[in-house]
Design an enzyme around this catalytic site. Structure first.
Site, mmCIF file in Angstrom:
data_model
loop_
_atom_site.group_PDB
_atom_site.id
_atom_site.type_symbol
_atom_site.label_atom_id
_atom_site.label_comp_id
_atom_site.label_asym_id
_atom_site.label_seq_id
_atom_site.Cartn_x
_atom_site.Cartn_y
_atom_site.Cartn_z
ATOM 1 N N CYS A 104 0.827 -1.211 0.000
ATOM 2 C CA CYS A 104 0.000 0.000 0.000
ATOM 3 C C CYS A 104 0.860 1.259 0.000
ATOM 4 C CB CYS A 104 -0.905 0.038 1.216
ATOM 5 S SG CYS A 104 -2.261 -1.125 1.102
ATOM 6 N N ILE A 105 2.144 1.086 0.244
ATOM 7 C CA ILE A 105 3.007 2.268 0.386
ATOM 8 C C ILE A 105 4.018 2.332 -0.749
ATOM 9 C CG2 ILE A 105 4.876 3.200 1.797
ATOM 10 C CD1 ILE A 105 2.267 3.925 2.905
#
Lengths: 105, 168
Positions: A104-105
């Protein structure tokens, strides 16, 4: 998954065009994918990011986060987005012939 | 005799991609701020434009004097699964914050100040809500340099034309 022809080489890709087998990759394929994704010419800076992504993936089995990319690839985050406006991590992974980053990053 | 009314047909347009998100940050706790920052970053990683609009205690995430001291809410937070009185014990919030930060670091999520910088460099645009800024008696100088402007709700909607608005 489907087999397609990129730069005259048959490669296995997923629905979004990411190579599913990094071993099928070569530099001509990288350049063809880049052109198709709005980058007409891969510069040295592009290559630096693409190779970092690829090597990190091959070594760890995971694509680096955008944070790691900005800190460790030698290309700062601002420039990453200038080089790959449509998403540096995703596009560098695609060009580098590795699966789409899942983080997600 | 019954007559069947013809149902209006949705035009079967192809699902389009999201081009822009406008994310409202209204909470000032660590667990209130992070989802918005993660969503903004995720948007940019997909090549989606992202605006962050900070309002009420969400402003803490961009206040120079506070953004390094964002804490987990240990009281009135059922997600903590601890009795309220334990949450109120001095040092509890500090401890919970430390623990969460350690977990975040493990999955490569940066602390708030570094995250704000990362988002700014990624092309996320930062705005502060005029009503709240006025209420707290603040000005642009009180905010981190990533904050471009203090804007009204009306201007926020104007900026958000064509965007998906996400409230957190």
């Amino acid at each position: 998954m489907a087999t397609t022809l990129i730069a005259d080489a048959p490669v296995d890709v997923d629905d979004e065009g990411f190579l599913t087998d990094p071993a099928q990759w070569n530099e001509a394929i990288a350049e063809a994918i880049a052109r198709e994704n709005g980058i007409p010419q891969l510069t040295d800076r592009h290559w630096l990011v693409v190779r970092f992504m690829r090597e990190r993936y091959l070594a760890t089995g995971m694509a680096p986060s955008i944070r790691a990319l900005g800190k460790e690839s030698g290309v700062p985050v601002k420039e990453l987005y200038e080089l790959f406006p449509k998403g540096p991590a995703k596009l560098a992974a695609k060009i580098g012939g590795i699966p789409k980053p899942k983080g997600c990053i | 005799m019954t007559e069947l009314l013809e149902q209006p047909h949705e035009t079967t347009a192809k699902p389009t991609t999201i081009e822009k998100v406008s994310i409202v940050v209204s909470k000032g706790s660590l667990e209130g701020i992070y989802p918005a920052l993660i969503m903004a970053n995720g948007a940019r990683m997909e090549g989606i434009d992202a605006d962050l609009f900070f309002t009420f205690f969400g402003l803490d995430a961009i206040r120079k004097d506070r953004f390094e001291k964002i804490k987990v809410a240990t009281v009135g937070n059922p997600g903590m699964h601890i009795p309220t009185w334990i949450g109120a014990v001095p040092g509890m919030s500090w401890l919970a914050t430390k623990m969460m930060q350690r977990q975040m670091e493990k999955i490569d999520i940066p602390p708030v100040p570094e995250f704000v910088e990362l988002l700014g460099d990624s092309g996320v645009r930062f705005f502060a809500c005029k009503a709240t800024v006025d209420m707290f008696g603040l000005s642009l100088e009180d905010f981190v340099p990533q904050v471009e402007e203090i804007i009204s709700v009306g201007e926020f909607y104007e900026r958000s034309a064509g965007a998906e608005i996400v409230f957190t």
